[in-house]
Design a protein around this motif. Structure first.
Motif, PDB file in Angstrom:
ATOM      1  N   VAL A  33       4.826  11.809  14.170  1.00 41.67           N
ATOM      2  CA  VAL A  33       5.361  10.844  13.219  1.00 41.67           C
ATOM      3  C   VAL A  33       5.951   9.657  13.977  1.00 41.67           C
ATOM      4  CG1 VAL A  33       7.097  10.462  11.430  1.00 41.67           C
ATOM      5  CG2 VAL A  33       5.802  12.597  11.478  1.00 41.67           C
ATOM      6  N   GLY A  34       5.510   8.468  13.587  1.00 40.77           N
ATOM      7  CA  GLY A  34       5.939   7.249  14.261  1.00 40.77           C
ATOM      8  C   GLY A  34       5.056   6.853  15.413  1.00 40.77           C
ATOM      9  N   ARG A  35       4.183   7.762  15.848  1.00 35.39           N
ATOM     10  CA  ARG A  35       3.276   7.442  16.944  1.00 35.39           C
ATOM     11  C   ARG A  35       1.833   7.381  16.448  1.00 35.39           C
ATOM     12  NH1 ARG A  35       3.118  11.446  21.991  1.00 35.39           N
ATOM     13  NH2 ARG A  35       2.205  12.751  20.352  1.00 35.39           N
ATOM     14  N   THR A  36       1.275   8.488  16.055  1.00 38.94           N
ATOM     15  CA  THR A  36      -0.070   8.483  15.468  1.00 38.94           C
ATOM     16  C   THR A  36      -0.033   8.616  13.953  1.00 38.94           C
ATOM     17  OG1 THR A  36      -0.209  10.867  15.855  1.00 38.94           O
ATOM     18  CG2 THR A  36      -1.158   9.433  17.521  1.00 38.94           C
ATOM     19  N   VAL A  37       1.063   9.091  13.397  1.00 38.53           N
ATOM     20  CA  VAL A  37       1.228   9.202  11.945  1.00 38.53           C
ATOM     21  C   VAL A  37       2.326   8.242  11.535  1.00 38.53           C
ATOM     22  CG1 VAL A  37       1.843  10.714  10.032  1.00 38.53           C
ATOM     23  CG2 VAL A  37       0.488  11.612  11.935  1.00 38.53           C
ATOM     24  N   LYS A  38       1.931   7.236  10.730  1.00 31.17           N
ATOM     25  CA  LYS A  38       2.882   6.216  10.299  1.00 31.17           C
ATOM     26  C   LYS A  38       2.853   6.111   8.776  1.00 31.17           C
ATOM     27  CE  LYS A  38       2.215   3.592  14.578  1.00 31.17           C
ATOM     28  NZ  LYS A  38       1.836   2.298  15.182  1.00 31.17           N
ATOM     29  N   PHE A  39       4.006   5.882   8.216  1.00 33.25           N
ATOM     30  CA  PHE A  39       4.142   5.732   6.782  1.00 33.25           C
ATOM     31  C   PHE A  39       4.425   4.261   6.458  1.00 33.25           C
ATOM     32  CE2 PHE A  39       5.204  10.085   7.766  1.00 33.25           C
ATOM     33  CZ  PHE A  39       4.587  10.814   6.770  1.00 33.25           C
ATOM     34  N   GLY A  40       4.026   3.845   5.274  1.00 33.23           N
ATOM     35  CA  GLY A  40       4.308   2.488   4.831  1.00 33.23           C
ATOM     36  C   GLY A  40       3.089   1.669   4.494  1.00 33.23           C
ATOM     37  N   ALA A  41       1.875   2.179   4.753  1.00 33.92           N
ATOM     38  CA  ALA A  41       0.670   1.398   4.466  1.00 33.92           C
ATOM     39  C   ALA A  41       0.272   1.454   3.002  1.00 33.92           C
ATOM     40  CB  ALA A  41      -0.499   1.899   5.323  1.00 33.92           C
ATOM     41  N   ALA A  42       0.760   2.436   2.266  1.00 30.46           N
ATOM     42  CA  ALA A  42       0.387   2.565   0.860  1.00 30.46           C
ATOM     43  C   ALA A  42       1.036   1.460   0.042  1.00 30.46           C
ATOM     44  CB  ALA A  42       0.804   3.935   0.328  1.00 30.46           C
ATOM     45  N   LEU A  43       0.315   0.989  -0.975  1.00 32.46           N
ATOM     46  CA  LEU A  43       0.852  -0.028  -1.861  1.00 32.46           C
ATOM     47  C   LEU A  43       1.849   0.598  -2.825  1.00 32.46           C
ATOM     48  CD1 LEU A  43      -2.451  -1.926  -2.688  1.00 32.46           C
ATOM     49  CD2 LEU A  43      -0.635  -2.686  -1.183  1.00 32.46           C
ATOM     50  N   ALA A  44       2.870  -0.148  -3.154  1.00 30.11           N
ATOM     51  CA  ALA A  44       3.921   0.360  -4.032  1.00 30.11           C
ATOM     52  C   ALA A  44       3.627   0.076  -5.499  1.00 30.11           C
ATOM     53  CB  ALA A  44       5.259  -0.265  -3.652  1.00 30.11           C
ATOM     54  N   THR A  45       2.436  -0.475  -5.807  1.00 31.91           N
ATOM     55  CA  THR A  45       2.171  -0.903  -7.179  1.00 31.91           C
ATOM     56  C   THR A  45       1.453   0.155  -8.004  1.00 31.91           C
ATOM     57  OG1 THR A  45       0.120  -1.924  -6.399  1.00 31.91           O
ATOM     58  CG2 THR A  45       2.075  -3.322  -6.519  1.00 31.91           C
ATOM     59  N   GLY A  46       0.723   1.033  -7.375  1.00 27.90           N
ATOM     60  CA  GLY A  46      -0.080   1.978  -8.137  1.00 27.90           C
ATOM     61  C   GLY A  46       0.715   3.202  -8.549  1.00 27.90           C
ATOM     62  N   ASP A  47       0.559   3.627  -9.797  1.00 27.80           N
ATOM     63  CA  ASP A  47       1.235   4.840 -10.247  1.00 27.80           C
ATOM     64  C   ASP A  47       0.251   5.965 -10.522  1.00 27.80           C
ATOM     65  OD1 ASP A  47       0.132   3.611 -12.392  1.00 27.80           O
ATOM     66  OD2 ASP A  47       1.986   3.323 -13.510  1.00 27.80           O
TER      67      ASP A  47
END
Length: 680
Positions: A33-47
């Motif tokens: 996590v933070g090296r090869t696995v990163k969070f934050g690329a998903a869009l916040a608009t889709g439900d």
């Protein structure tokens, strides 16, 4: 440390959320996590499904006055048990912007077809940090508008504050204004965005940390719908995904890479299961779940578990045009509503199998599923490839020796004949200094996706022939993806090997001497050319081709495949063939000659990379490389000289211009001697 990956339709069970949580914990512990696995690329608009489920509840309660569906087809793409198709009728007024009459559009009161993506200005956000800018490549073929223009016109009609908030004269102006807002020089910013095709930035990394309750994570065994004997898996089609491509006959005729089935739905079951049920390929099976039932022919496939059955998504349309309507079945009919899962559980249903006592021949383009020792789809372990072993050395290291097809006397005769043919070819150049065009195919990169096949269709005006013709054994694709089964290392599950096969442009082509009218001939730059208006359709060349890459145009397929306005998609650089001629791959000779003409006009030699065939251009993994084999510095020469390189059916002495690089397998290698015969 290794990387754990969760997700995909195969993991979408009712316990998928717990599985993803466990995978995230593993990645955290492993330091990914933070090296090869990163969070934050998903869009916040889709439900996602939650939003559609909420809309369905509001529809059922009669709370929706006007419903606008923009280029979506939830009436087809959601399980029938979810209830959307039944609930949409309760909206007071329903509007669809679908450019084709799909299932959802057919249920609407008004259809305002949006212009095609190639006909309009628009933008798209696939992930955070990326905004793609779309611009029209052609004028609209029909009386359509971009949905943005429709909404702007509605805002002007509304007047007041709504009209004041959207003052742009049209959608293109509104888009340009939004893209250049805040720029010091809007015109320059717009030109730069057009040149780049959008804006590109790394997604913002969202910091994550282990929750205090992480140690308390627990999971229960996921529940299944129904009590049938077999677990059911619905998976996206590799050709038409979830059904959005099922109205395109090119994709319908493009064989599934694994089963090689075209135009039809099928049920995959293990051969052991088929024997226990006394089922043969093509027998119609009825799959029953608590939510519905479908019927489709059986396909025996050892890659599925004996206690499971699988079906591809994408067919079973009740609307969506003449090619998709009434073709196959919709596997979603067996699935229930997701409930609180937040996603469709594609692998949480159990089904019963009932024999329908009917038969349907599968429209397949499959050849022999086994290589029969001919070395068509070669492979070697990674360790041997790293040592620089050739295919023959890998066979000897495995203890199998080289593939022996010919007798010793035949091999001696072939060797002598090959030397004579080589000398004759060297003397046969009409003009010195010409290139010899060749192709290299790296099987370690090829995934069998068939993007190259589809690109060949588009580039060379290849028509589809239809299901009835495929059932007669006829096809027109100038290149195909051969699939061979091999026993995997575990000795149980099969290993699929994919081999793109096109005209090999043999230096000693067996098709050329048998043509009575010289329609098949050899060009000075090493191409096996075909003169269509000289061909009289004897098909001698096809009979003499060991690779079976020549296709006979039995009927006027082009008239069927390209009615107006589809004739506008034809490549003007390529002849549209009439019936009664033999067709084949030409290494995109129109691209070769075009690049040569440009180089001559610019008074420069042709550079490596100036010519790229359609198949090489479309390959997403870069498995195909094209160029001049006479240029020792060209990419294709370097690939052809790779130690993994080999030619298919090389013992026939046809001397093909296509070099294949053996597939590299990530498995343990058996003890092997060094390539030079010494010790490691």
């Amino acid at each position: 440390p290794g990387l754990a990956v969760a997700g995909g339709i195969g993991a979408q069970t009712r316990g998928a959320a717990e599985a993803c949580a466990a995978v995230n914990l593993l990645n955290y512990v492993a330091g990914n996590v933070g090296r090869t696995v990163k969070f934050g690329a998903a869009l916040a608009t889709g439900d996602g499904w939650a939003g559609l489920a909420q809309l369905t509840r509001e529809l059922e309660a009669g709370q929706v006055g006007v419903l606008l569906v923009h280029e979506a087809n939830p009436a087809y793409a959601t399980p029938r048990g979810a209830g959307f198709a039944a609930a949409i009728g309760k909206a007071a007024f329903k509007v669809s912007t679908a450019p084709v009459m799909d299932e959802t559009a057919a249920l609407c009161d008004l259809i305002l077809p949006s212009s095609h993506a190639l006909e309009r200005w628009d933008d798209v956000r696939p992930r955070a940090g990326v905004r793609g800018l779309m611009q029209p490549a052609m004028l609209p073929l029909h009386d359509t508008r971009a949905t943005g223009d429709v909404l702007l016109a509605a805002a002007k009609r509304q007047g007041g504050e709504v009209a004041a908030a959207f003052p742009a004269a049209d959608w293109a102006t509104h888009l340009k204004t939004a893209w250049t807002a805040g720029a010091a020089d809007p015109d320059q910013a717009w030109r730069e965005a057009l040149a780049r095709g959008g804006s590109w930035a790394e997604p913002p990394a969202a910091p994550v940390q282990l929750a205090p309750t992480a140690a308390q994570v627990a999971a229960e065994a996921p529940a299944f719908d129904g009590d049938g004997e077999f677990t059911f898996l619905a998976y996206p089609s590799s050709m038409y995904h979830d059904g959005r491509g099922a109205n395109r006959p090119w994709l319908l005729e493009n064989p599934d890479p694994v089963t090689k089935v075209t135009w039809q739905s099928w049920v995959e079951l293990h051969p052991d299961t088929a024997r226990s049920l006394d089922v043969r390929e093509g027998e119609i099976l009825r799959l029953e779940s608590p939510h519905g039932a479908v019927e489709a022919p059986a396909y025996l496939y050892a890659g599925v578990r004996p206690d499971a059955v699988a079906m591809p998504l994408g067919l079973g349309h009740t609307e969506y045009g003449r090619y998709a309507r009434g073709r196959g079945v919709n596997a979603l009919d067996l699935l229930g509503a997701p409930g609180d899962a937040g996603f469709v559980p594609y692998a949480s249903t159990r089904v019963r199998i009932v024999k329908a006592n009917r038969y349907q021949k599968l429209a397949k383009t499959e050849g022999n599923p086994r290589q029969l020792g001919r070395g068509v789809a070669e492979a070697m372990p990674l360790a041997w490839a790293a040592q620089g072993m050739t295919v023959a050395e890998a066979h000897r290291a495995h203890g199998a020796g080289a593939h022996e097809v010919n007798t010793p006397q035949e091999k001696d005769a072939v060797a002598g004949f090959a030397a004579a043919q080589k000398e004759r070819t060297l003397r046969g150049n009409y003009q010195p200094g010409l290139p010899q065009w060749g192709l290299a195919v790296d099987l370690a990169r090829c995934t069998g996706c068939s993007a190259c096949v589809t690109a060949c269709y588009a580039e060379n005006n290849i028509p589809f022939v239809g299901e009835a013709e495929v059932l007669r054994g006829r096809e027109m694709s100038w290149m195909r993806i051969e699939r061979y089964w091999e026993t995997a290392a575990d000795g149980v599950s099969p290993e699929a090997r994919f081999v793109p096969v096109m005209c090999q442009h043999c230096a000693n082509a067996p098709c050329e001497p048998v043509c009575p009218v010289y329609a098949a001939y050899h060009t000075p730059d090493g191409l096996n050319a075909q003169v269509y208006n000289r061909c009289v359709g004897t098909r001698y060349c096809s009979n003499n081709c060991p690779y079976k890459v020549r296709y006979y145009n039995w009927l006027a397929y082009a008239k069927m495949a390209f009615p107006e306005p589809l004739h506008l998609q034809l490549n003007p650089e390529v002849t549209v063939r009439a019936r009664g001629v033999m067709e084949k791959c030409t290494f995109c000779i129109q691209r070769i000659r075009g690049a040569q003409h440009r180089a001559r006009l610019e008074d420069r030699p042709l550079r490596d990379g100036d010519v790229v065939t359609a198949c090489a251009q479309a390959c997403p993994s870069g498995a195909l490389v094209f160029g001049d084999l006479h240029d020792p510095e060209s990419a294709v020469s370097r690939a052809a000289g790779d130690r993994r390189g080999y030619h298919i059916l090389e013992d026939l002495n046809v001397r093909p211009s296509v070099t294949y690089l053996a597939k590299v397998q990530h498995r343990e290698a058996e003890p092997a001697a060094a390539p030079n015969g010494g010790e490691h």
